[in-house]
Design a protein around this motif. Structure first.
Motif, PDB file in Angstrom:
ATOM      1  N   ASN A 178      -9.005   0.735   0.485  1.00 21.25           N
ATOM      2  CA  ASN A 178      -8.269   1.797   0.009  1.00 21.25           C
ATOM      3  C   ASN A 178      -9.006   3.245   0.486  1.00 21.25           C
ATOM      4  OD1 ASN A 178      -6.061   0.510  -0.725  1.00 21.25           O
ATOM      5  ND2 ASN A 178      -6.866   0.067  -2.788  1.00 21.25           N
ATOM      6  N   ASP A 179      -9.584   3.298   1.490  1.00 12.83           N
ATOM      7  CA  ASP A 179     -10.193   4.566   1.970  1.00 12.83           C
ATOM      8  C   ASP A 179     -10.449   4.495   3.142  1.00 12.83           C
ATOM      9  OD1 ASP A 179     -11.530   7.009   1.855  1.00 12.83           O
ATOM     10  OD2 ASP A 179     -13.351   6.159   0.780  1.00 12.83           O
ATOM     11  N   LYS A 180     -10.499   5.580   4.008  1.00 10.99           N
ATOM     12  CA  LYS A 180     -10.670   5.601   5.684  1.00 10.99           C
ATOM     13  C   LYS A 180     -12.063   4.831   5.921  1.00 10.99           C
ATOM     14  CE  LYS A 180     -12.427  10.341   5.599  1.00 10.99           C
ATOM     15  NZ  LYS A 180     -13.892  10.047   5.523  1.00 10.99           N
ATOM     16  N   SER A 223       0.994  -1.168   0.104  1.00 12.50           N
ATOM     17  CA  SER A 223      -0.040  -0.172   0.068  1.00 12.50           C
ATOM     18  C   SER A 223       0.835   1.109   0.063  1.00 12.50           C
ATOM     19  CB  SER A 223      -0.901  -0.098   1.059  1.00 12.50           C
ATOM     20  OG  SER A 223      -0.228  -0.172   2.292  1.00 12.50           O
ATOM     21  N   ASP A 224       0.147   2.434  -0.350  1.00 11.96           N
ATOM     22  CA  ASP A 224       0.806   3.664  -0.337  1.00 11.96           C
ATOM     23  C   ASP A 224       1.011   4.320   0.733  1.00 11.96           C
ATOM     24  OD1 ASP A 224       0.641   6.297  -2.655  1.00 11.96           O
ATOM     25  OD2 ASP A 224       0.873   6.336  -0.692  1.00 11.96           O
ATOM     26  N   LYS A 233       1.435   7.240   1.859  1.00 12.07           N
ATOM     27  CA  LYS A 233       0.736   8.581   2.148  1.00 12.07           C
ATOM     28  C   LYS A 233      -0.551   8.467   2.181  1.00 12.07           C
ATOM     29  CE  LYS A 233       1.211  13.149   2.140  1.00 12.07           C
ATOM     30  NZ  LYS A 233       0.734  13.580   3.474  1.00 12.07           N
ATOM     31  N   GLN A 234      -1.060   7.490   1.441  1.00 12.85           N
ATOM     32  CA  GLN A 234      -2.492   7.217   1.560  1.00 12.85           C
ATOM     33  C   GLN A 234      -2.944   6.650   2.823  1.00 12.85           C
ATOM     34  OE1 GLN A 234      -3.749   4.673  -1.742  1.00 12.85           O
ATOM     35  NE2 GLN A 234      -3.335   6.146  -3.325  1.00 12.85           N
ATOM     36  N   GLU A 265      -2.393  -2.363  -2.795  1.00 14.39           N
ATOM     37  CA  GLU A 265      -2.407  -2.409  -4.226  1.00 14.39           C
ATOM     38  C   GLU A 265      -2.311  -3.785  -4.954  1.00 14.39           C
ATOM     39  OE1 GLU A 265      -2.701   0.479  -6.012  1.00 14.39           O
ATOM     40  OE2 GLU A 265      -2.776   1.473  -4.049  1.00 14.39           O
ATOM     41  N   TYR A 290       4.701  10.649   8.040  1.00 16.47           N
ATOM     42  CA  TYR A 290       3.600  11.589   7.572  1.00 16.47           C
ATOM     43  C   TYR A 290       2.750  11.728   8.545  1.00 16.47           C
ATOM     44  CZ  TYR A 290       5.281  10.477   2.674  1.00 16.47           C
ATOM     45  OH  TYR A 290       5.678  10.380   1.605  1.00 16.47           O
ATOM     46  N   THR A 297      -2.805   9.486   5.666  1.00 13.89           N
ATOM     47  CA  THR A 297      -3.902  10.339   5.529  1.00 13.89           C
ATOM     48  C   THR A 297      -5.274   9.517   6.002  1.00 13.89           C
ATOM     49  OG1 THR A 297      -2.826  11.412   3.408  1.00 13.89           O
ATOM     50  CG2 THR A 297      -5.228  11.804   3.912  1.00 13.89           C
ATOM     51  N   ALA A 298      -5.370   8.445   5.500  1.00 10.54           N
ATOM     52  CA  ALA A 298      -6.509   7.705   6.233  1.00 10.54           C
ATOM     53  C   ALA A 298      -6.464   7.751   7.817  1.00 10.54           C
ATOM     54  CB  ALA A 298      -6.601   6.210   5.614  1.00 10.54           C
ATOM     55  N   PHE A 320      -5.844  -1.523   3.060  1.00  7.66           N
ATOM     56  CA  PHE A 320      -5.056  -0.831   1.980  1.00  7.66           C
ATOM     57  C   PHE A 320      -3.993  -1.628   1.314  1.00  7.66           C
ATOM     58  CE2 PHE A 320      -5.811   3.899   2.175  1.00  7.66           C
ATOM     59  CZ  PHE A 320      -6.569   3.786   3.027  1.00  7.66           C
TER      60      PHE A 320
END
Ligand code: NAD
Length: 542
Positions: A485-487, A306-307, A309-310, A463, A346, A313-314, A461
């Motif tokens: 892939n979302d909060k 998974s990314d 940064k994503q 890919e 982050y 942020t979540a 999360f």
């Protein structure tokens, strides 16, 4: 039904206003906030269309400014609760018989009142009384309650139009009757929209309600009640009572006419209510409907693909918006070791950039937690983490209740996947991280599934499609609202119906038809056009 099969307006989600500097909505909400802050709101009981003051009052204070009073509400005696039952049953005679288009019109009107003339008041009240930032108030006390009201009207018509097959000889009809008796709606502090939806969706289906809002949501509860009154909800259909929760519950549940509870709040309170209903079951005229959305221990699991940064942020949004006081807020995270250092940096950067304080200052991303009890509980878990050899504070860890109940957004890292803050619902701005080995994906998913008694929301999360597929399967029962892939926060009415199972509730999905089905008791009517006149069937012939 009157003289037509009426269509209702197609429900659409209310657009979110942005409150950018210089916007008219920002100016209006701040002006309203100031007026409310400097005024004193009196909140009487509301029974049978009458405002009742008892003189036994409790102060309303903003959590971010707890020495300041913005009003007070009156507390009921047992006699008032009995009066509320009698008033609802009296109102039921006409309300249950009223053609549905009238109920639809009342609640569609309520939606438009909130979208227009009441919007600033609803939002300012939620900012002041529950310490939400203007954005959090807008998505809750404006958009979400408007969506509930509009979509529920549409769902009601969809339910009513679901009819059985008929033949030329007989016509089969289903009438979606309201349930007999009255319904008890008990609402939490953390969403003005839930406070509005729990009594109103039950009333929309033709039922009568005794509504008990949370002590910590009284300011915006009063504005909701003003909206219902102005929209035309008749006297006695929604009665609002406040006071000693145990006494109110004992009195309502002792009535033979009690026919359902619509609850949102903590698991323990709901389980006690369920038990009490069981103990009283011989007294009721009908089996009560028990609908409850309760606690959560919501997760984010991040695969090695998974990314970072994503994922960060979540966590920053999903765990800390509204101070982590959303039932859906992320509070335990499982992060693959290969991305953890990056995710951590982050998140630290995000949290160091958060400003905390009164929602009146719109630069603040977070504000105070709801009350002293919550503050003290959170502070004690933070202190425990500081002292534990199994935990480390990554960022945050400070708190101060001198002016408001402020807890700095806090990230705890633990080496023990069963560390208390990985398992217990804290309901505040504290998230705990467990770092797993990069190749322990399936093992970690089983850990996520088995660590908590709850199953409300969760996010994964990755890919890697195979990793996602494994998560969807292994976590099938770990969350009622599952995000890829979302909060795990931010469910929208009509798009992501909300609710969870296990200790998180009955999963009747607020904001969907499923919930409304709980508030009707269908009557099947078969009408035969030409009735037989001879009992003998042809097979009896010689
Ligand atoms: P809470 O359980 O303290 O209070 C909820 C309501 O129950 C309030 O109106 C309160 O006054 C009332 N109450 C308390 N004791 C009672 C009793 N003995 N009898 C009857 N009513 C009683 O919860 P809260 O602090 O207002 O809200 C936070 C909790 O709600 C969290 O656990 C959160 O997860 C949960 N929640 C769940 C959802 C969901 O959809 N699953 C949504 C919002 C909140």
């Amino acid at each position: 039904m009157g003289k037509g099969f009426y269509d209702v307006p197609i429900a659409v989600n209310e657009p979110i206003l942005d409150y950018a500097p210089g916007s008219p909505e920002r100016e209006e909400v701040l002006k309203t906030y100031k007026e409310m802050y400097n005024g004193s709101l009196e909140v009487p009981l509301y029974i049978d269309g009458k405002e009742i003051t008892t003189g036994d009052t409790r102060t309303i204070s903003p959590p971010h400014d707890h020495q300041h009073s913005v009003g007070f509400y009156h507390k009921a005696t047992k006699a008032h609760i009995e009066e509320a039952i009698a008033s609802s049953l009296k109102a039921r005679e006409k309300w249950a018989a009223l053609p549905w288009e009238n109920r639809a019109a009342i609640f569609l009107r309520a939606a438009e009142l909130i979208a227009g003339p009441y919007r600033a008041r609803m939002n300012a009240a939620t900012m002041l009384g529950q310490s939400k930032t203007v954005h959090q108030a807008e998505i809750d006390s404006a958009c979400e309650i408007i969506d509930f009201l509009r979509f529920n009207v549409q769902f009601m018509t969809e339910i009513y139009s679901d009819q059985p097959e008929s033949t030329s000889g007989a016509w089969n009809r289903i009438e979606y009757r309201p349930i007999e008796g009255f319904v008890y709606a008990i609402t939490p502090f953390n969403f003005t929209a839930i406070a509005g939806n729990l009594p109103s969706c039950v009333a929309l289906m033709g039922n009568v309600v005794v509504w008990k809002p949370s002590h910590s949501q009284m300011y915006s509860a009063k504005i909701l009640l003003d909206v219902f009154r102005e929209a035309g909800v008749p006297d006695g259909v929604i009665n609002m009572v406040m006071g000693d929760s145990a006494m109110i519950t004992d009195t309502l549940l002792a009535s033979p006419d009690f026919s359902g509870v619509h609850f949102t709040g903590s698991t323990g309170v709901f389980q006690d209510i369920w038990k009490m209903i069981g103990n009283n079951i011989h007294n009721y005229k009908t089996y009560p409907r028990i609908v409850g959305e309760t606690g959560g221990k919501d997760f984010i699991v991040a695969h090695k693909s998974s990314d970072p940064k994503q994922v960060a942020t979540a966590i920053s949004r999903g765990a800390f918006e509204y101070q982590g006081q959303k039932c859906s807020a992320a509070s335990r995270c499982y992060i693959s070791r290969n991305i953890w250092n990056e995710v951590k940096q982050y998140v630290i950067d995000d949290l160091n950039s958060f400003k905390m304080g009164s929602p009146e200052n719109m630069e603040n991303f977070v504000s105070a937690v709801i009350h002293e009890r919550s503050f003290d509980k959170l502070a004690s878990y933070i202190d425990e983490a500081k002292a534990s050899p199994n935990a480390e504070i990554v960022v945050g860890g400070t708190y101060d209740k001198s002016v408001g109940y402020f807890i700095a957004p806090t990230v705890i890292e633990t080496t023990d996947p069963n560390y208390p803050t990985m398992c217990i619902e804290l309901f505040g701005p504290v998230v705990t991280i467990f770092v797993f080995e990069d190749d322990a994906w399936e093992e970690t998913l089983h850990l996520v599934d088995s660590t908590s008694e709850y199953a409300l929301t969760g996010a994964v999360f990755s890919e890697d499609r195979y990793a996602l597929d494994a998560a969807v399967k292994i976590l099938e029962n770990a969350a009622g609202n599952f995000y890829i892939n979302d909060k795990p926060t931010g469910a929208v009415v009509g798009q992501q119906p909300f609710g969870g199972a296990r200790a998180s509730g009955t999963n009747d999905k607020a904001g969907s038809k499923l919930n409304l089905y709980r508030w009707v008791s269908p009557r099947m009517v078969k009408e035969t056009f030409v009735s037989p006149t001879d009992y003998r069937y042809p097979f009896l012939g010689e």
